[in-house]
Enzyme design. Structure first.
Site, PDB file in Angstrom:
ATOM      1  N   TRP A 136     -21.540  15.019   9.007  1.00 47.29           N
ATOM      2  CA  TRP A 136     -20.483  14.677   8.046  1.00 47.29           C
ATOM      3  C   TRP A 136     -20.797  15.321   6.698  1.00 47.29           C
ATOM      4  O   TRP A 136     -21.906  15.209   6.192  1.00 47.29           O
ATOM      5  CB  TRP A 136     -20.386  13.170   7.853  1.00 47.29           C
ATOM      6  CG  TRP A 136     -19.775  12.461   9.020  1.00 47.29           C
ATOM      7  CD1 TRP A 136     -19.468  13.006  10.237  1.00 47.29           C
ATOM      8  CD2 TRP A 136     -19.411  11.087   9.087  1.00 47.29           C
ATOM      9  NE1 TRP A 136     -18.930  12.044  11.058  1.00 47.29           N
ATOM     10  CE2 TRP A 136     -18.882  10.854  10.375  1.00 47.29           C
ATOM     11  CE3 TRP A 136     -19.465  10.021   8.208  1.00 47.29           C
ATOM     12  CZ2 TRP A 136     -18.431   9.612  10.796  1.00 47.29           C
ATOM     13  CZ3 TRP A 136     -19.019   8.781   8.608  1.00 47.29           C
ATOM     14  CH2 TRP A 136     -18.502   8.572   9.897  1.00 47.29           C
ATOM     15  N   LYS A 138     -16.026  16.950   9.483  1.00 43.30           N
ATOM     16  CA  LYS A 138     -17.056  16.872  10.517  1.00 43.30           C
ATOM     17  C   LYS A 138     -17.399  18.283  10.985  1.00 43.30           C
ATOM     18  O   LYS A 138     -16.642  18.907  11.711  1.00 43.30           O
ATOM     19  CB  LYS A 138     -16.572  16.019  11.689  1.00 43.30           C
ATOM     20  CG  LYS A 138     -16.500  14.555  11.311  1.00 43.30           C
ATOM     21  CD  LYS A 138     -16.020  13.683  12.453  1.00 43.30           C
ATOM     22  CE  LYS A 138     -15.855  12.262  11.952  1.00 43.30           C
ATOM     23  NZ  LYS A 138     -14.774  11.541  12.596  1.00 43.30           N
ATOM     24  N   THR A 166       0.877  -1.186   0.000  1.00 47.85           N
ATOM     25  CA  THR A 166       0.000   0.000   0.000  1.00 47.85           C
ATOM     26  C   THR A 166       0.908   1.227   0.000  1.00 47.85           C
ATOM     27  O   THR A 166       2.083   1.133   0.388  1.00 47.85           O
ATOM     28  CB  THR A 166      -0.875   0.047   1.266  1.00 47.85           C
ATOM     29  OG1 THR A 166       0.002   0.157   2.386  1.00 47.85           O
ATOM     30  CG2 THR A 166      -1.717  -1.205   1.406  1.00 47.85           C
ATOM     31  N   GLU A 201      -5.527  -3.942  -1.264  1.00 52.24           N
ATOM     32  CA  GLU A 201      -5.912  -5.062  -0.392  1.00 52.24           C
ATOM     33  C   GLU A 201      -6.956  -5.982  -1.022  1.00 52.24           C
ATOM     34  O   GLU A 201      -7.266  -7.035  -0.482  1.00 52.24           O
ATOM     35  CB  GLU A 201      -6.475  -4.520   0.944  1.00 52.24           C
ATOM     36  CG  GLU A 201      -5.430  -3.892   1.853  1.00 52.24           C
ATOM     37  CD  GLU A 201      -5.173  -2.409   1.577  1.00 52.24           C
ATOM     38  OE1 GLU A 201      -5.520  -1.944   0.463  1.00 52.24           O
ATOM     39  OE2 GLU A 201      -4.635  -1.717   2.457  1.00 52.24           O
TER      40      GLU A 201
HETATM   41  P1  ADP Z   1      -3.402   3.054  -1.134  1.00 54.39           P
HETATM   42  O1  ADP Z   1      -2.183   2.262  -1.169  1.00 54.39           O
HETATM   43  O2  ADP Z   1      -3.281   4.543  -1.189  1.00 54.39           O
HETATM   44  O3  ADP Z   1      -4.471   2.564  -0.217  1.00 54.39           O
HETATM   45  P2  ADP Z   1      -4.882   1.980  -3.259  1.00 54.39           P
HETATM   46  O4  ADP Z   1      -4.579   2.118  -4.666  1.00 54.39           O
HETATM   47  O5  ADP Z   1      -5.015   0.669  -2.675  1.00 54.39           O
HETATM   48  O6  ADP Z   1      -3.800   2.802  -2.592  1.00 54.39           O
HETATM   49  O7  ADP Z   1      -6.108   2.903  -2.960  1.00 54.39           O
HETATM   50  C1  ADP Z   1      -7.360   2.445  -2.603  1.00 54.39           C
HETATM   51  C2  ADP Z   1      -8.239   3.620  -2.330  1.00 54.39           C
HETATM   52  O8  ADP Z   1      -8.423   4.410  -3.511  1.00 54.39           O
HETATM   53  C3  ADP Z   1      -9.639   3.223  -1.959  1.00 54.39           C
HETATM   54  O9  ADP Z   1      -9.710   2.859  -0.613  1.00 54.39           O
HETATM   55  C4  ADP Z   1     -10.411   4.483  -2.274  1.00 54.39           C
HETATM   56  O10 ADP Z   1     -10.283   5.451  -1.251  1.00 54.39           O
HETATM   57  C5  ADP Z   1      -9.697   5.016  -3.487  1.00 54.39           C
HETATM   58  N1  ADP Z   1     -10.447   4.638  -4.692  1.00 54.39           N
HETATM   59  C6  ADP Z   1     -10.196   3.629  -5.528  1.00 54.39           C
HETATM   60  N2  ADP Z   1     -11.085   3.614  -6.537  1.00 54.39           N
HETATM   61  C7  ADP Z   1     -11.936   4.642  -6.327  1.00 54.39           C
HETATM   62  C8  ADP Z   1     -13.080   5.157  -7.009  1.00 54.39           C
HETATM   63  N3  ADP Z   1     -13.526   4.634  -8.130  1.00 54.39           N
HETATM   64  N4  ADP Z   1     -13.691   6.233  -6.471  1.00 54.39           N
HETATM   65  C9  ADP Z   1     -13.250   6.802  -5.328  1.00 54.39           C
HETATM   66  N5  ADP Z   1     -12.180   6.368  -4.657  1.00 54.39           N
HETATM   67  C10 ADP Z   1     -11.528   5.304  -5.139  1.00 54.39           C
END
Ligand code: ADP
Length: 552
Positions: free
Chosen positions: A455, A450, A194, A341
């Protein structure tokens, strides 16, 4: 218990290679090099090269379970690593070239990588952390521009070429190569980290089984819908979340794969889409934003009639972008959500019949949502106290998921707080879920605003702002407020040569949201700060502008 009688045949990446060679030997893999020239190899050649790579690595002492890192753009050699390394029982570990060198060193050491495959064009980056590496014994360089490779580096292509491939029997024979059914499906095939915006990066190890199930479900007609007639362009980097599994999905189905290499500017991508007759391309909103602007500026220049859909994910695709592609250029966008994940595909915005009959507005709302869960991914959302919320399309809570390609832990057991006692993974995304199962992300939990106990969805405000004709990009973040705790602040990037008064933006938002949602303050900036995976880095905006309301 009355057991089924079926074989326990492993779901393995080796099978993809064997099947590719036996059934789709002529399917193509096209790569564009740093010099912008394209070269093509068939699946049969990809098989031979992946097998020879595995032999060469074996000769260097790589054993099943060993981790091999890649520091590479999207190209055929990277695909050979995606296929050949897991097929030999080792684990491919993709390094994100956009991470700072110190983090790359941390991740390589943490995964205990024994070898690294690195593009020659990325050697300057690699040199910034090479001296910190503790476990790497071999460095294979993808020469890509044809020049010689000097010791201590090994020449990737020369190593591959020096091996002899296993001969293929004439005519159809059942898979007989060294990769047929040799690994345990629960073995790790790939490790991705990540991006570590909070704390150290954490590793997720995809198994053969999770990768194959993900590829099968992901290529279903109502998901990405990939078949042997497709020409698939993964713009999303192979160094991030397995390029959304697209290389495996394409390979499983015998589709032509087109890799863009390092040229990711709109013009280069559009040229490639036209010349290769691409049917499906996938990438993050920033890439598509640039492409939309280019198409708007020169609507007749590119013939994109071959394109069936563009998959957009990684961060929210604004409804205005989805509509813009469709109405102005006849191009269909498919919005998808996922995470490192989750291998990474979790949900995809396909419009189900029940929504379709409700008409255009409902259809656009579904298509702009993060979508419905993929088969075998289960979703729920919970409030602050862990109470499971109803699917009413209104209540916001943290999204939790489970399924055969959702990780159950991180490598080395870090981050245990992300997993619930009853076996779900906490995504950190704040969402609503409606009665049809459509997930809509309203925020990242760390970015939620918040205000006086309510929210406010920064994502909804951003999407609305980006629908304003003068706005190129917008990020909404929390500013400290003496009375309300937090209030929204909007950072705006104008389209070139355009601007609008703040009052106009406020009026534009007032048509769509309750008054207390409207930003208290606007800042105009040149560029939204982003993290290594292209997501808005709101912590930076909060650091810089978070106390302007207190000072006001
Ligand atoms: P990181 O390592 O930063 O977690 P990831 O590539 O695994 O990187 O990121 C996942 C996150 O990206 C998700 O939890 C979400 O917040 C965001 N994300 C992924 N796809 C979308 C989407 N279509 N719309 C909004 N947010 C998204």
């Amino acid at each position: 218990m009355f057991d089924g009688t079926m074989m326990g045949f492993p779901l393995s990446i080796g099978h993809l290679l064997e099947r590719g060679r036996a059934i789709f030997p002529d399917s193509e893999v096209v790569s564009r090099g740093p010099d912008k020239r394209t070269r093509s190899q068939t699946y049969e050649q990809t098989y031979a090269r992946s097998e020879k790579l595995a032999r060469a690595l074996g000769r260097l002492g790589v054993r099943p379970g060993d981790r091999i890192a890649t520091l590479s753009w999207n190209h055929a050699q990277h695909l050979e690593c995606y296929l050949g390394i897991p097929a030999m029982g080792a684990v491919v570990h993709t390094l994100n070239i956009r991470l700072p060198p110190s983090e790359l060193a941390y991740i390589t050491n943490h995964a205990e990588d024994v070898a690294v495959v690195v593009d020659r064009t990325l050697l300057p980056l690699f040199e910034k952390f090479r001296s910190e590496l503790k476990t790497v014994k071999h460095i294979l360089v993808v020469r890509d521009d044809g020049g010689p490779i000097e010791p201590p580096f090994l020449d990737y292509d020369a190593l591959v070429d020096a091996e002899t491939a296993c001969p293929r029997a004439v005519g159809f024979t059942p898979p007989e190569g060294p990769f047929a059914a040799t690994v345990d499906e629960n073995q790790a095939a790939m490790i991705c980290y990540t991006s570590g915006t909070t704390g150290n990066p954490k590793g997720v190890a995809y198994s053969h089984r999770s990768t194959i199930l993900h590829a099968m479900v992901g290529s279903m007609r109502d998901m990405m819908g990939i078949g042997c007639d497709d020409v698939v362009l993964p713009v999303v980097p192979m160094f991030h979340a397995a390029a959304w599994g697209l290389p495996y999905m394409a390979y499983l189905n015998g589709a032509k794969l087109v890799f863009p290499g390092c040229h990711l500017d709109p013009e280069s991508l559009l040229d490639l889409m036209v010349s290769q007759r691409v049917t499906l391309a996938a990438g993050v909103p920033t890439i598509w934003n640039g492409i939309l602007a280019k198409l708007d500026a020169e609507p007749k220049r590119w013939d994109l009639s071959s394109v069936r859909t563009m998959i957009i994910g990684g961060s929210a695709a604004p409804a205005s972008m989805i509509e813009g592609f469709e109405k102005r250029h006849g191009l269909v966008v498919t919005h998808a959500w996922g995470m490192t994940e989750t291998n990474p595909l979790g949900t995809l915005a396909r419009v189900v019949q029940k929504v379709r009959v409700r008409g255009e507005e409902a259809i656009l709302s579904a298509r702009a949502s993060q979508g419905i869960p993929a088969a075998f991914v289960e979703t729920r959302h919970v409030d602050d106290s862990g109470q499971i919320l109803p699917w009413d399309g209104a209540k916001m809570g943290e999204l939790e998921v489970r399924g055969p390609w959702v990780t159950r832990s991180y490598v080395s057991g870090e981050g245990t707080d992300r997993f619930t006692e009853d076996g779900w993974f906490k995504t950190g995304d704040i969402v609503t879920i409606d009665a049809e199962g459509y997930v809509r992300i309203t925020d990242r939990s760390k970015d939620v605003i918040k205000s006086g106990g309510e929210w406010i969805s920064s994502v909804a405000l951003e999407n609305a702002l980006m629908a304003h004709p003068a706005v190129l990009e917008a990020a909404v973040f929390a500013g400290q407020h003496p009375k309300w705790g937090e209030r929204p602040i909007a950072a705006i990037v104008w389209k070139p040569g355009q601007t609008a008064p703040e009052s106009e933006l406020a009026a534009h938002l007032a048509e769509r949201f309750p008054k207390y949602w409207l930003p208290d303050h606007y800042v105009v900036i040149d560029q939204i700060p982003r993290n290594s995976t292209g997501k808005f880095l709101k912590s930076k905006l909060r650091d810089q502008y978070g106390d302007v309301l207190v000072a006001k």
